[in-house]
Enzyme design. Structure first.
Site, PDB file in Angstrom:
ATOM      1  N   GLY A   1     -13.412  12.813   8.299  1.00  0.00           N
ATOM      2  CA  GLY A   1     -12.813  14.140   8.408  1.00  0.00           C
ATOM      3  C   GLY A   1     -12.329  14.690   7.078  1.00  0.00           C
ATOM      4  O   GLY A   1     -12.207  15.909   6.923  1.00  0.00           O
TER       5      GLY A   1
ATOM      6  N   ARG B   1       0.865  -1.185   0.000  1.00  0.00           N
ATOM      7  CA  ARG B   1       0.000   0.000   0.000  1.00  0.00           C
ATOM      8  C   ARG B   1       0.896   1.228   0.000  1.00  0.00           C
ATOM      9  O   ARG B   1       1.496   1.576   1.024  1.00  0.00           O
ATOM     10  CB  ARG B   1      -0.916  -0.002   1.221  1.00  0.00           C
ATOM     11  CG  ARG B   1      -1.910  -1.134   1.237  1.00  0.00           C
ATOM     12  CD  ARG B   1      -2.851  -1.041   0.073  1.00  0.00           C
ATOM     13  NE  ARG B   1      -4.048  -1.834   0.304  1.00  0.00           N
ATOM     14  CZ  ARG B   1      -5.079  -1.831  -0.504  1.00  0.00           C
ATOM     15  NH1 ARG B   1      -5.060  -1.101  -1.600  1.00  0.00           N
ATOM     16  NH2 ARG B   1      -6.128  -2.578  -0.228  1.00  0.00           N
TER      17      ARG B   1
ATOM     18  N   GLU C   1      -4.828  -5.560 -12.900  1.00  0.00           N
ATOM     19  CA  GLU C   1      -3.466  -5.573 -13.452  1.00  0.00           C
ATOM     20  C   GLU C   1      -2.453  -4.845 -12.581  1.00  0.00           C
ATOM     21  O   GLU C   1      -1.269  -5.136 -12.643  1.00  0.00           O
ATOM     22  CB  GLU C   1      -3.447  -5.010 -14.869  1.00  0.00           C
ATOM     23  CG  GLU C   1      -3.876  -3.554 -14.964  1.00  0.00           C
ATOM     24  CD  GLU C   1      -3.939  -3.042 -16.389  1.00  0.00           C
ATOM     25  OE1 GLU C   1      -3.539  -1.885 -16.605  1.00  0.00           O
ATOM     26  OE2 GLU C   1      -4.398  -3.796 -17.265  1.00  0.00           O
TER      27      GLU C   1
END
Length: 175
Positions: free
Chosen positions: A113, A62, A136
């Site tokens: 927020g 990530r 992909e």
């Protein structure tokens, strides 16, 4: 608190996945304020237990965190798509398991927020193993953990994202 008057809304960026909008508004106290809003169409996350004592997790990089995270399968809802259908689709794409049915267990704002993202949490039932179909741009490793291991991963920080913590605790706390 709903006595907010919107003066203007301007989209300052529109990407493949998100939009960034700058809103000027008058708050209930009469103050003129500016808010930056990440506009996202919504998402689903899925708790899938292929056996009574195991749960499917995915490990993926990530970029926003700079880390590889261990998470529940999840993904965006396509325009006009029913969230339950999106949950079934995302689960199969990421894990190679198709749910015969899903049961909604929660709905929540991910980070109210600054983003409009609303997420649906499903428990997947009647699983059938198929094959993965990742997007992909996804490199996903499937991890099967026992319920006890998954809860321990929350306790020791190996599972860090809110949707996964909420999903596991919500589903595993049910009788």
């Amino acid at each position: 608190m709903s006595d907010v008057k919107i003066l203007s809304q301007e989209t300052v960026f529109e990407g493949r996945v998100i939009k960034l909008r700058v809103d000027r508004l008058v708050d209930p106290s009469g103050n003129t304020i500016t808010r930056e809003i990440v506009v996202y169409p919504g998402a689903v996350t899925v708790v899938a237990c292929p056996t009574p004592d195991s749960v499917l997790l995915v490990r993926q990089y990530r970029h926003a965190t700079g880390k590889t995270l261990l998470e529940l399968p999840a993904g965006g809802i396509e325009t006009g798509e029913d969230p339950a259908r999106a949950a079934i689709r995302e689960l199969e794409e990421e894990t190679g398991y198709r749910a015969g049915r899903v049961v909604e267990r929660a709905r929540f704002w991910t980070t109210p927020g600054f983003t409009s993202e609303y997420m649906y949490l499903y428990e997947a039932l009647d699983l059938v193993e198929t094959q993965t179909h990742p997007d992909e741009d996804e490199a996903i490793e499937i991890v099967r953990a026992s319920r006890a291991e998954a809860l321990q991963m929350i306790d020791d920080g190996r599972i860090e994202d809110a949707k996964s913590i909420l999903g596991l605790l919500r589903v595993f706390s049910r009788p």
